[in-house]
Design an enzyme around this catalytic site. Structure first.
Site, PDB file in Angstrom:
ATOM      1  N   LEU A  76       5.676  14.622  -3.464  1.00 51.36           N
ATOM      2  CA  LEU A  76       4.832  14.600  -4.369  1.00 51.36           C
ATOM      3  C   LEU A  76       4.220  13.121  -4.832  1.00 51.36           C
ATOM      4  O   LEU A  76       4.235  12.951  -5.920  1.00 51.36           O
ATOM      5  CB  LEU A  76       5.107  15.466  -5.579  1.00 51.36           C
ATOM      6  N   VAL A 114       0.082  11.116  -1.602  1.00 52.76           N
ATOM      7  CA  VAL A 114      -0.679  12.041  -0.934  1.00 52.76           C
ATOM      8  C   VAL A 114      -0.463  13.533  -1.550  1.00 52.76           C
ATOM      9  O   VAL A 114      -1.318  14.444  -1.550  1.00 52.76           O
ATOM     10  CB  VAL A 114      -0.521  12.054   0.550  1.00 52.76           C
ATOM     11  N   GLY A 140       0.538  14.377  -4.563  1.00 54.10           N
ATOM     12  CA  GLY A 140      -0.106  14.396  -5.644  1.00 54.10           C
ATOM     13  C   GLY A 140      -1.523  14.456  -5.680  1.00 54.10           C
ATOM     14  O   GLY A 140      -2.221  15.504  -6.151  1.00 54.10           O
ATOM     15  N   ALA A 194     -13.140  29.869   1.952  1.00 55.43           N
ATOM     16  CA  ALA A 194     -11.998  30.455   2.272  1.00 55.43           C
ATOM     17  C   ALA A 194     -12.210  31.875   2.306  1.00 55.43           C
ATOM     18  O   ALA A 194     -11.505  32.652   3.046  1.00 55.43           O
ATOM     19  CB  ALA A 194     -10.700  29.820   2.082  1.00 55.43           C
ATOM     20  N   GLU A 252       2.028  -2.674   2.648  1.00 54.22           N
ATOM     21  CA  GLU A 252       3.434  -2.613   2.330  1.00 54.22           C
ATOM     22  C   GLU A 252       4.055  -3.997   2.065  1.00 54.22           C
ATOM     23  O   GLU A 252       3.766  -4.950   2.596  1.00 54.22           O
ATOM     24  CB  GLU A 252       4.041  -1.718   3.445  1.00 54.22           C
ATOM     25  N   LYS A 272      -1.489   6.655  15.783  1.00 51.68           N
ATOM     26  CA  LYS A 272      -2.536   7.294  15.447  1.00 51.68           C
ATOM     27  C   LYS A 272      -3.224   7.566  16.879  1.00 51.68           C
ATOM     28  O   LYS A 272      -3.810   8.487  17.346  1.00 51.68           O
ATOM     29  CB  LYS A 272      -3.465   6.953  14.339  1.00 51.68           C
TER      30      LYS A 272
END
Lengths: 431, 431
Positions: free
Chosen positions: A11, A14, A16, A33, A188, A203
């Protein structure tokens, strides 16, 4: 129809964001949906002050969530390798579908995760692992499914692109901008993953697999960072009509698949050259569609949540589909992955920008030019910058050449008595 | 698994491209879809010299194809309204799934087509109807399903963008470039659909429905073409730091959904301003993801085929899914479409570029400025261009104002004795 129950593990930023967007847009999502998505439990060591989790079960034990028999889909947002892997494997073992934003986990352990998921007949979705909120995995995997993909190139690390953008806009040096990016929270405390290209390589590894139908092979990716780029390089590139971007590039060649992350000079008019700051973009070249580009926020709480939730909705849609008709994890059916090797970077062909520091003395340029000529490297431009010092920078722009030949030429150039310091080189791609 | 059998109706540019790409990339597509896609029959009045159709059944009767019991999916590529509608309805009636590239058909008859499809439990897919090969429908409908979409804006007609790009690059006039575009085959002999914005309005109507969950309402779209834009406007826009693009814009406001196609000035640094020539791009703003953009070829045989085939693969995947879990035609469940009205264009708020032709005489600017001021329209810039003639152009850039107020002010300005000709106005959006 009855609601789908999800468990969110992690949490932080991302996690949260995902919790908040699921709550805020619950109605809009259900209108699409056809059923509600309910957060049944959260696994997190601490509360997130941005989230009103009242009424939702929270436990510090993420594995409790992964085993909760009420839950259909586990959303893994704890990040990292070991615990995340154990969590995902536990979820799969317990018959849960998994949605994750964890690029490192997928790039490094994806093959085994997908094999386990295949065995247990569950789905693992990871749109948020690449380029944040941009639905680029969906675009390549589904939207371009009629194409033979030729190559792709992307700005897939926002921190690196922010640094290069600032260096260009303000003429500042790398270290200076990095410090600011750290202060702003864009980088960071340990920026290695971002500025050395490791994050981008994670990625790119994923994008290459879904584009070409090859297993994930992060260990074969060539990775070069941006820490050696100087303000002068940025300016010289500009003068030559180029911009420096930290690109992940993967290309299908006859001998194999290129998989490489490095600073790259691209023409200033190219759309990718105009992707600024922390934004991401991926350019894809398919044999039928030609070039398409996907642009947006590559990180952040809600952009990433956007991709996580899209994955949840997708999984919900495919719940009732025959397993053979689901979108395969790596776009191609597991039995149809190709054995095309990853090409060694020495085989890659590109143009080069070279920056030499030479003693200002007659004949130096001629010697450098003749070394290049002996290696059959054609020169597009050679510029000796005027300074009032004894050592002057020389900028060379070459035509396309195989990296191996360029490496050999650079060794010879660096051995010249009048060439000081190592040669700086940046690959040039015209995309 | 057994192959999926498709019937292609129409073997012109897109039909031929679809046939060729399906054949050329058969293996790559089957590696992804897990089963082969076979063209069982073609309905076309004549052969396409670019296609080697040997071994494929061709009939001049497209309805024979639509009724062929062997065929699972009908690909409608004949274009136009009436016959296409009859064909699609016949296919649905016969239990076939339908893939179409026909934007006019979907924008105008989509609601009834989807209702019929719903009743017969078949799918109708139309990715190729908007922005050619760019998977933008998939991106909005599935990739951004976690978002509440705020607005979208797109360059969705390649012909118009080609004309505006040429006008800017070469300082040429509209009529001149249009003639060239017609010679190059970028524009039709009757260019009305493209240059008057009707084609763009068809596509915008579709995009707005899937973004906001409203029924298709082409008749409510406001449409304004580019034929009144002069070379001078293009140049003045440039001097002010803007570019003129023919945009389709749809925005959610408190009082309704804006649905409008018109020439628009956007800041030259905006990514959309850098989409040149026949290329298309759609910018979407979602509450979670922020802005994402989708770029690529908006027309042409193989780019459009790319989207058609992606739809075929999607339909194949969903064949075994429970019907309630399929992606809804308009992104939102049929029962969940909203009744938000389309806002009249008079309610739209935007900045304005105005070009007036005035007699060069003291006090004219003051009179114009005071009319704007009385309507509470703030001026960002006012420039009287120097010429050596008695009539001079005056360029005004305003802040955001409601269209109704601007209309009223323009009527008053045009009534001034020293203002000649109609006022040219171009809306300004900062996106």
């Amino acid at each position: 129809m009855k609601p789908v129950k999800v468990g969110i593990c992690g949490l932080g930023t991302v996690g949260g964001g995902t919790f908040n967007v699921l709550k805020r847009n619950a109605e809009e999502i259900a209108r699409r949906a056809g059923r509600s998505i309910v957060v049944e439990a959260i696994g997190a060591r601490r509360e997130n002050p941005d989230c009103d989790t009242q009424g939702t079960h929270i436990t510090a034990d993420i594995f409790e969530v992964a085993r909760n028999p009420e839950i259909d889909i586990i959303i893994e947002l704890i990040g990292g390798y070991d615990t995340a892997l154990e969590l995902v494997m536990t979820a799969i073992e317990n018959g849960k579908h998994v949605v994750t934003a964890n690029k490192a986990l997928i790039a490094v352990h994806g093959n085994e995760i997908f094999a386990a998921a295949q065995k247990k007949n569950v789905m693992v979705a990871f749109e948020a692992a690449v380029a944040g909120g941009i639905p680029v995995i969906k675009a390549i995997r589904e939207g371009l499914s009629g194409n033979r993909i030729n190559w792709l190139a992307g700005i897939i690390n926002g921190t690196g692109n922010f640094i290069l953008t600032e260096m260009r806009d303000k003429g500042r040096d790398f270290a200076d901008v990095l410090a600011e990016a750290q202060a702003l929270g864009y980088a960071e405390a340990d920026p290695t993953f971002d500025v050395e290209g490791i994050d981008a390589a994670h990625k790119l590894t994923i994008l290459a697999s879904i584009a070409f139908g090859i297993p994930l092979q992060f260990d074969k990716a060539y990775t070069e960072g941006i820490s050696n780029i100087t303000a002068a390089d940025v300016q010289y590139a500009e003068e030559l009509g180029y911009r420096i971007k930290h690109l992940g590039i993967s290309r299908r060649t006859e001998s194999g698949i290129e998989l490489r992350v490095h600073p790259t000079m691209i023409p200033e008019k190219a759309l990718l050259a105009n992707v600024h700051g922390v934004m991401n973009a991926v350019l894809v070249d398919g044999d039928a569609v030609g070039q398409t580009m996907y642009y947006g926020a590559g990180a952040g709480a809600e952009p990433t949540a956007s991709a996580v939730i899209a994955d949840v909705v997708d999984v919900v849609r495919m719940l009732t589909a025959d397993r053979d008709n689901r979108v395969p994890h790596l776009a191609f059916q597991p039995g149809s992955l190709s054995e095309m090797p990853i090409s060694p970077v020495e085989e890659v062909v590109s143009g080069y920008y070279l920056r030499l520091t030479v003693n200002e003395r007659p004949g130096v340029l001629a010697k450098v030019a003749s070394i290049l000529s002996e290696s059959e490297i054609s020169i597009n431009a050679i510029v000796q910058k005027e300074t009032h010092q004894q050592q002057v920078p020389v900028i060379i722009l070459t035509q396309d050449v195989k990296e191996k030949l360029m490496n050999e030429a650079i060794v010879k150039i660096e051995a010249l008595a009048d060439v000081n310091e190592a040669v700086t080189r940046i690959r040039v791609e015209h995309l």
